[in-house]
Enzyme design. Structure first.
Site, PDB file in Angstrom:
ATOM      1  N   ASP A 160       1.683   1.576 -10.958  1.00  0.00           N
ATOM      2  CA  ASP A 160       1.976   1.564  -9.981  1.00  0.00           C
ATOM      3  C   ASP A 160       2.874   1.644  -9.470  1.00  0.00           C
ATOM      4  OD1 ASP A 160       1.597  -0.235  -6.799  1.00  0.00           O
ATOM      5  OD2 ASP A 160       2.550  -1.854  -8.244  1.00  0.00           O
ATOM      6  N   GLU A 161       2.147   2.415  -8.045  1.00  0.00           N
ATOM      7  CA  GLU A 161       2.813   3.356  -7.267  1.00  0.00           C
ATOM      8  C   GLU A 161       3.725   4.459  -7.551  1.00  0.00           C
ATOM      9  OE1 GLU A 161       4.302   2.183  -4.163  1.00  0.00           O
ATOM     10  OE2 GLU A 161       4.632  -0.107  -4.078  1.00  0.00           O
ATOM     11  N   ARG A 206       4.692  -0.938   7.965  1.00  0.00           N
ATOM     12  CA  ARG A 206       4.708  -2.522   7.483  1.00  0.00           C
ATOM     13  C   ARG A 206       4.236  -3.651   8.698  1.00  0.00           C
ATOM     14  NH1 ARG A 206       4.442  -1.450   2.909  1.00  0.00           N
ATOM     15  NH2 ARG A 206       3.710   0.194   4.014  1.00  0.00           N
ATOM     16  N   LYS A 208      -4.042  -3.390  -2.175  1.00  0.00           N
ATOM     17  CA  LYS A 208      -3.789  -2.997  -3.531  1.00  0.00           C
ATOM     18  C   LYS A 208      -2.988  -4.157  -4.723  1.00  0.00           C
ATOM     19  CE  LYS A 208       0.565  -1.481  -4.003  1.00  0.00           C
ATOM     20  NZ  LYS A 208       1.612  -0.541  -4.331  1.00  0.00           N
ATOM     21  N   THR A 209      -2.357  -4.535  -4.528  1.00  0.00           N
ATOM     22  CA  THR A 209      -1.802  -5.866  -5.398  1.00  0.00           C
ATOM     23  C   THR A 209      -2.974  -7.302  -5.677  1.00  0.00           C
ATOM     24  OG1 THR A 209       0.394  -5.766  -3.888  1.00  0.00           O
ATOM     25  CG2 THR A 209      -0.066  -7.503  -5.948  1.00  0.00           C
ATOM     26  N   GLN A 212       2.553   7.521   0.834  1.00  0.00           N
ATOM     27  CA  GLN A 212       3.821   6.901   0.483  1.00  0.00           C
ATOM     28  C   GLN A 212       4.777   7.201  -0.388  1.00  0.00           C
ATOM     29  OE1 GLN A 212       3.736   2.242   0.913  1.00  0.00           O
ATOM     30  NE2 GLN A 212       1.088   2.805   1.062  1.00  0.00           N
TER      31      GLN A 212
END
Length: 792
Positions: free
Chosen positions: A237-238, A628, A44-45, A268
DNA sequence: ATTTTACAAATTTTT
DNA sequence: TTTGTAAAAT
């Protein structure tokens, strides 16, 4: 020059070639509303950075016209650096990139006069806000058993997140009835008084940064137009963690150009407790017209086992967008589930496992992360790491800037910059002791409220406000204090930030006060002040290098309020195990992850077990934790642990049963609860707690605790064994798994009645295929299934 | 006004 | 277990 330019272009092109098709689509479709659903570990980043680089390099968009909102400062900083590497640092520096709070604070400082705030307004952190509320409740003579500061604060916070001002609250009978029903009819009064007090203090809390931005844009169309025109491309983002205020602000900013790209993963979303609204992402396609949706479903981070396990878990949630996360990576190891007797045991299991992996497989310590639900769990871990000399770093907890001594010095600085800041005033008016007590403060507050001015205004004009009614000696003491602050203010005009801060630390008497404390804690407090001064120095040096930097102390203060600890990670933290809450771990990845405290009412948290929505959030939290991990994951739980200083029994978390068993390796080492747990005898037991294995001859363990220590244990063992028999389970509860055979009728706690169709595996990993009467066929691990044999 | 003492409450997560 | 607050004593 031209070759450099050319080189940069080939760079962007090259980068884009490395992307997979859906990533590439998400990068190059820059116009109109776009939603990117980014599964965990799907790059994503990368997509976000390339998208911005692409905008700048290919589309020739001025960085000044790009707004990119992130969830943490750290994410913003990293992304900026990565973009800088592609397009050149000078270009990247003009990007509007930061958290909602920091970008909006910047805008608000610029436009502050329109709202009647000073541009150097203070930002109140949660502690400041709570103290103000406590004061308001006290002044209104309300029962603090009914009006708990914590619940009032969270109520006010939710008003602000819903963009309800005090005025609007007092106009709405519905809201008022709501609070009246909760036996807090004065809520509106408190809210209004709180807002007024903040305004008079020239202060905004975290929620105000959003609320006032919204008000600014609504009330001043020209301001709105200015920023709409500036932000031609907006990226968020998020997005799953945005609240209502953030949602509306973004929407109005994007209203002109409509180039809005939101990135997120509904699976998430873990900040609903803070007002985040998962509907923002679920309804995005309804909110904007002709939305293009790109799904990033390939996971590059984790093994097939971890991806599969996480998928099997998140399936249990009802509300989610349709997606299918998969990976090309290898199968990897099974996820280890480990039971231990106590929290100390859990910690020593984790430490020992890490120690051995480091020694035998030469895995560096920095490859490991310990994730937990609550900060309180870090202590047990810490002790056992220290015993084994394993280097570690704890993230979060009490941040540096929240320490008392740091806040004290900052309060003096705040008062110097913005003297109306009442919280800062109250904090230091009598620290160090000046003989100005509660009675005096009360008189001043009454006068301030009566005249509608700040307490500073009263104190600096005691001659004018005769009605305060102070006696001569007190008046002199206050005037001394005022003079001191005024001398700081004068100095602020000429002195360097560092010199000024140092001068304040010394002259205020704060350093003298601290240096008298010779205890280790006292010394460390002095060191913290020293460190704070150093960071002022560092800040000014940095600012001087930037063209339009602001090296003044007030520049420092603007930054500091929105900083958290993880933002200034010195890179000396290599080779250390990371310990943090799951919330803090979002966005990070580690080769090997331990998730500890997998117990009912700890994870899922007791507070979250009542409603389905809350439970789903906890499940998403577990999903975040699990994803993670790159290579291996360990899930551990204890049969009992200390909470609130008491030893309590625990049951394994329901989440453990929700992972598809084929991904699990249940590890129940042979232990005897009365002689201790594992072969840890080589480590010195420095714990203050009496260790269960320690002989009674060793230095007298507190007598009151001993019965507590053994009694619940026995009771507890039986309970757990019925669900999870350990290797030495000779005293067996209701139904022994080995008694169950093909053809038997059984009853399951959740699935109801059924018939055993097949059995497979042996020992602790024995599984049964059961045809349930109502829910169909399931394959269950016997040790988890809590089966009861039914006759007939 | 300040210090001492006793007692209660707290632990879900954070920009 | 630690932390904070209220009452009591100086």
């Amino acid at each position: 020059m031209s070759t450099l330019r050319l080189q940069k272009n080939t760079c962007v092109q090259d980068y884009i070639k490395q992307l997979n098709p859906s990533q590439r689509e998400a990068v190059v479709n820059t116009e109109g509303p776009v939603m990117v659903i980014a599964g965990a570990g799907s790059g994503k980043t990368r997509v976000l950075t390339y998208r911005i680089a692409y905008l700048m390099d290919e589309k020739k968009v001025d960085p000044f016209n790009i707004l990119s909102l992130t969830f943490t400062n750290k994410a913003a900083k990293e992304m900026k650096e990565r973009i800088g590497k592609i397009v050149g640092g000078n270009e990247a520096k003009n990007l509007w990139m930061g958290t909602f709070h920091s970008v909006f604070a910047k805008i608000l400082r610029f436009e502050a006069d329109k709202l009647g705030f000073p541009s150097n307004f203070t930002i109140y952190d949660a502690e400041d806000a709570r103290k103000v509320i406590a004061n308001v409740i006290k002044e209104k003579n309300l029962d603090k058993e009914v009006y708990k500061v914590k619940s009032v604060a969270s109520r006010i916070s939710s008003f602000k997140n819903a963009l309800i001002t005090p005025k609007e609250y007092l106009r709405s009978p519905e809201l008022q009835e709501n609070d009246a029903a909760a036996r807090m009819p004065m809520m509106g009064d408190i809210y209004r008084a709180y807002a007024e007090r903040c305004f008079r203090s020239g202060a905004m809390d975290f929620d105000d940064l959003l609320l006032y931005t919204f008000i600014l844009l609504r009330k001043f169309p020209d301001v709105l137009a200015k920023y709409q025109d500036r932000f031609r491309y907006i990226m968020v983002d998020e997005y799953q963690d945005t609240n209502h205020a953030q949602y509306l602000i973004v929407k109005s900013l994007a209203n002109r150009y409509g180039n809005i790209c939101v990135v997120g993963d509904d699976a998430q979303s873990i900040y609903a407790f803070r007002g985040a609204n998962i509907r923002n992402i679920l309804n995005y396609q309804r909110d904007y017209e002709d939305v293009r949706v790109f799904k990033l479903e390939q996971n590059y981070r984790s093994t097939k086992t971890i991806v599969g396990a996480a998928n099997s878990l998140i399936k249990k949630n009802k509300e989610q967008l349709d997606k299918n996360v998969w990976t090309d990576n290898s199968d990897g190891e099974q996820i280890v589930i480990n039971k231990t007797v106590s929290d100390t045991d859990e910690a020593s299991y984790v430490a020992r496992t890490i120690f051995e992996k480091n020694m035998q497989e030469h895995i560096p310590f920095s490859d490991f992360a310990i994730l937990y639900r609550t900060n309180a769990q870090s202590r047990a871990m810490e002790e056992s790491f220290r015993r084994r000399n394993i280097p570690y770093r704890i993230y979060g907890g009490l941040s540096f800037y929240q320490r008392k001594e740091v806040k004290d010095l900052l309060a003096y600085v705040r008062l110097t910059i913005n003297s109306n800041d009442e919280e800062a005033f109250r904090r230091v008016i009598n620290y160090p002791k000046r003989g100005i007590g509660d009675t005096t403060l009360e008189k001043i507050t009454v006068a301030a409220n009566a005249n509608g001015v700040s307490v500073w205004e009263i104190c600096s004009n005691l001659g004018y406000y005769q009605s305060v009614g102070l006696n001569k000696p007190t008046t002199v003491k206050i005037q001394d204090f005022v003079t001191k602050i005024q001398s700081f203010k004068a100095l602020a005009k000429e002195a360097e930030a560092f010199d000024l801060a140092t001068h304040i630390a010394k002259t205020s008497g704060l350093l003298r006060e601290l240096s008298q404390d010779k205890t280790p804690e006292g010394i460390s407090r002095t060191e913290n002040i020293q460190e704070l001064l150093n960071s002022v120095k560092e800040f000014t040096e940095n600012q001087k290098e930037i063209e339009d930097g602001n090296p003044s102390l007030s520049g420092f203060m603007e930054d500091v309020a929105l900083l958290t600890d993880s933002d200034n990670t010195t890179d000396e933290d290599n080779e250390k195990v990371s310990l943090m809450t799951i919330h803090l771990a979002k966005g990070l990845e580690f080769p090997i992850v331990f998730i500890v405290g997998m117990e009912e009412s700890l994870f899922p948290s007791m507070m979250a077990m009542s409603s389905r929505a809350d439970l789903e959030e906890e499940r998403r939290l577990f999903y975040v934790a699990l994803t993670r991990a790159e290579k291996e994951a360990y899930l551990t739980y204890a049969q009992m642990r200390y909470r609130w200083g008491k030893l309590i029994d625990c049951e394994p978390s329901r989440f453990l049963q929700e992972i598809d068993e084929s991904f699990l390796n249940i590890n129940t080492p042979d232990f005897s609860p009365f002689t201790g747990a594992y072969g840890d005898s080589d480590e010195p037991s420095a714990s203050r707690r009496p260790s269960p294995r320690r002989a009674p001859t060793s230095s007298a363990p507190s007598r009151s605790r001993q019965p507590q220590r053994t009694m619940p244990q026995r009771k507890n063992l039986r309970k757990i064994e019925s669900s999870l028999p350990s290797a030495n389970s000779d005293s067996v509860a209701d139904t022994n798994p080995s008694d169950i055979n093909v053809g038997d009728r059984v009853k399951h706690q959740r699935f109801g009645h059924g018939k055993i169709k097949e059995m497979e595996g042996a020992g602790p990993n024995k599984k049964a295929v059961i045809q349930f009467d109502n829910v169909g066929e399931k394959k269950l691990l016997l040790k988890f299934a809590k089966l009861e044999k039914v006759s007939g």
